[in-house]
Scaffold this motif. Structure first.
Motif, PDB file in Angstrom:
ATOM      1  N   VAL A 269       6.202 -10.668   1.631  1.00 27.33           N
ATOM      2  CA  VAL A 269       5.714  -9.538   2.413  1.00 27.33           C
ATOM      3  C   VAL A 269       6.908  -8.781   2.985  1.00 27.33           C
ATOM      4  O   VAL A 269       7.894  -9.390   3.416  1.00 27.33           O
ATOM      5  N   LEU A 270       6.837  -7.460   2.942  1.00 27.20           N
ATOM      6  CA  LEU A 270       7.914  -6.591   3.413  1.00 27.20           C
ATOM      7  C   LEU A 270       7.442  -5.806   4.628  1.00 27.20           C
ATOM      8  O   LEU A 270       6.301  -5.343   4.672  1.00 27.20           O
TER       9      LEU A 270
ATOM     10  N   VAL B 179       3.784  -4.485   3.717  1.00 28.17           N
ATOM     11  CA  VAL B 179       3.528  -4.380   2.278  1.00 28.17           C
ATOM     12  C   VAL B 179       3.673  -5.761   1.641  1.00 28.17           C
ATOM     13  O   VAL B 179       4.734  -6.386   1.757  1.00 28.17           O
ATOM     14  N   GLU B 180       2.640  -6.227   0.982  1.00 25.61           N
ATOM     15  CA  GLU B 180       2.736  -7.479   0.244  1.00 25.61           C
ATOM     16  C   GLU B 180       3.321  -7.202  -1.138  1.00 25.61           C
ATOM     17  O   GLU B 180       2.940  -6.229  -1.809  1.00 25.61           O
TER      18      GLU B 180
ATOM     19  N   VAL C   3      14.670  -2.137  -2.846  1.00 26.88           N
ATOM     20  CA  VAL C   3      13.229  -2.116  -3.090  1.00 26.88           C
ATOM     21  C   VAL C   3      12.730  -0.681  -3.129  1.00 26.88           C
ATOM     22  O   VAL C   3      13.147   0.153  -2.312  1.00 26.88           O
ATOM     23  N   SER C   4      11.844  -0.409  -4.067  1.00 25.24           N
ATOM     24  CA  SER C   4      11.177   0.891  -4.108  1.00 25.24           C
ATOM     25  C   SER C   4       9.672   0.667  -4.213  1.00 25.24           C
ATOM     26  O   SER C   4       9.213  -0.339  -4.776  1.00 25.24           O
ATOM     27  N   LEU C   5       8.912   1.578  -3.648  1.00 23.80           N
ATOM     28  CA  LEU C   5       7.455   1.484  -3.626  1.00 23.80           C
ATOM     29  C   LEU C   5       6.847   2.659  -4.374  1.00 23.80           C
ATOM     30  O   LEU C   5       7.331   3.792  -4.269  1.00 23.80           O
ATOM     31  N   ASP C   6       5.777   2.392  -5.103  1.00 22.51           N
ATOM     32  CA  ASP C   6       5.069   3.442  -5.833  1.00 22.51           C
ATOM     33  C   ASP C   6       3.573   3.200  -5.690  1.00 22.51           C
ATOM     34  O   ASP C   6       2.952   2.523  -6.504  1.00 22.51           O
TER      35      ASP C   6
ATOM     36  N   THR D 138      -0.358  -1.654   5.106  1.00 24.98           N
ATOM     37  CA  THR D 138      -1.059  -1.596   6.385  1.00 24.98           C
ATOM     38  C   THR D 138      -0.072  -1.105   7.427  1.00 24.98           C
ATOM     39  O   THR D 138       1.005  -1.696   7.591  1.00 24.98           O
ATOM     40  N   LEU D 139      -0.419  -0.038   8.137  1.00 21.28           N
ATOM     41  CA  LEU D 139       0.503   0.537   9.114  1.00 21.28           C
ATOM     42  C   LEU D 139       0.389  -0.149  10.472  1.00 21.28           C
ATOM     43  O   LEU D 139      -0.697  -0.477  10.933  1.00 21.28           O
TER      44      LEU D 139
END
Length: 228
Positions: free
Chosen positions: A150-151, A162-163, A185-188, A193-194
């Motif tokens: 989890v990040l 972010v899991e 790390v990059s997210l797309d 969850t905020l």
């Protein structure tokens, strides 16, 4: 002088120091200097069983219900031993979730973060946007990212939880310090969850716990130099 100044805290520090010496944590870190990969340290399960990962987590989520004061005592000893593994990013992540996460996120993640079955990672920079429960963008450098489940990622003044899974790309380049590696790390469109307003808390926790670790490193360097 140690961070531990009360009798109880000194006893905790002595227990942590003894454990790390007996598990030869410094040798485990030294082995990583030549290792192409970063495995979990062999003492991780024993460390989790001692409850150190959950010192600051409420008992209802599997923690010990203590405070950050107890946690920083252990973190200092981890620094003295140069102990490898994702302890620091994991406890930073759990502290944020315990302090500012919603009830569902706490119930889902805190028990695993406390018992060592979920590893955390944190990012203090990057450029990430989140909308409708999805996050995208470059997270930048992520402490513990290569071992993370989890990040915790900064999104403006908030934090996205972010899991690792779909929409999450993790790369671990050659690190200057191989004993605890950071990742890119990059997210797309990753599910997120905020935690509203959580960025400042993330910065505060990271500064506190990384400073406690640095105190341990500095103290050990001073003592070894004086002995020499």
């Amino acid at each position: 002088m140690s961070i531990a100044i009360t009798d109880d805290h000194r006893a905790l520090a002595e227990t942590a120091a003894d454990f790390l010496v007996k598990r030869d944590a410094r040798r485990v870190a030294r082995d990583l200097l030549e290792s192409p990969t970063e495995p979990m340290p062999p003492f991780w399960g024993d460390l989790a069983t001692l409850g150190w990962l959950g010192l600051h987590i409420p008992e209802e989520y599997g923690g010990s219900g203590y405070t950050l004061e107890e946690l920083v005592v252990v973190v200092e000893e981890m620094g003295r031993a140069v102990a490898p593994g994702p302890f620091i990013p994991t406890v930073i992540a759990s502290a944020i979730i315990a302090g500012a996460g919603d009830a569902a996120t706490k119930a889902k993640l805190l028990p695993g973060l406390a018992d060592g079955s979920i590893n955390g990672a944190v990012a203090l920079g990057g450029s990430v946007a989140a909308e409708s429960g999805a996050a995208s963008g470059s997270v930048g450098t992520v402490l513990g990212g290569g071992l993370a489940d989890v990040l915790l990622v900064s999104v403006g003044d908030d934090v996205a939880v972010v899991e690792v899974g779909d929409g999450v790309r993790v790369e671990t380049p050659t690190n200057l310090d191989p004993t605890r590696r950071s990742a890119r790390v990059s997210l797309d469109g990753a599910a997120a969850t905020l935690v509203p307003g959580g960025r400042q808390l993330l910065l505060d926790m990271a500064r506190l716990l990384l400073s406690a670790e640095a105190v341990g490193v500095a103290r050990e360097c001073t003592e070894l130099a004086a002995a020499y």
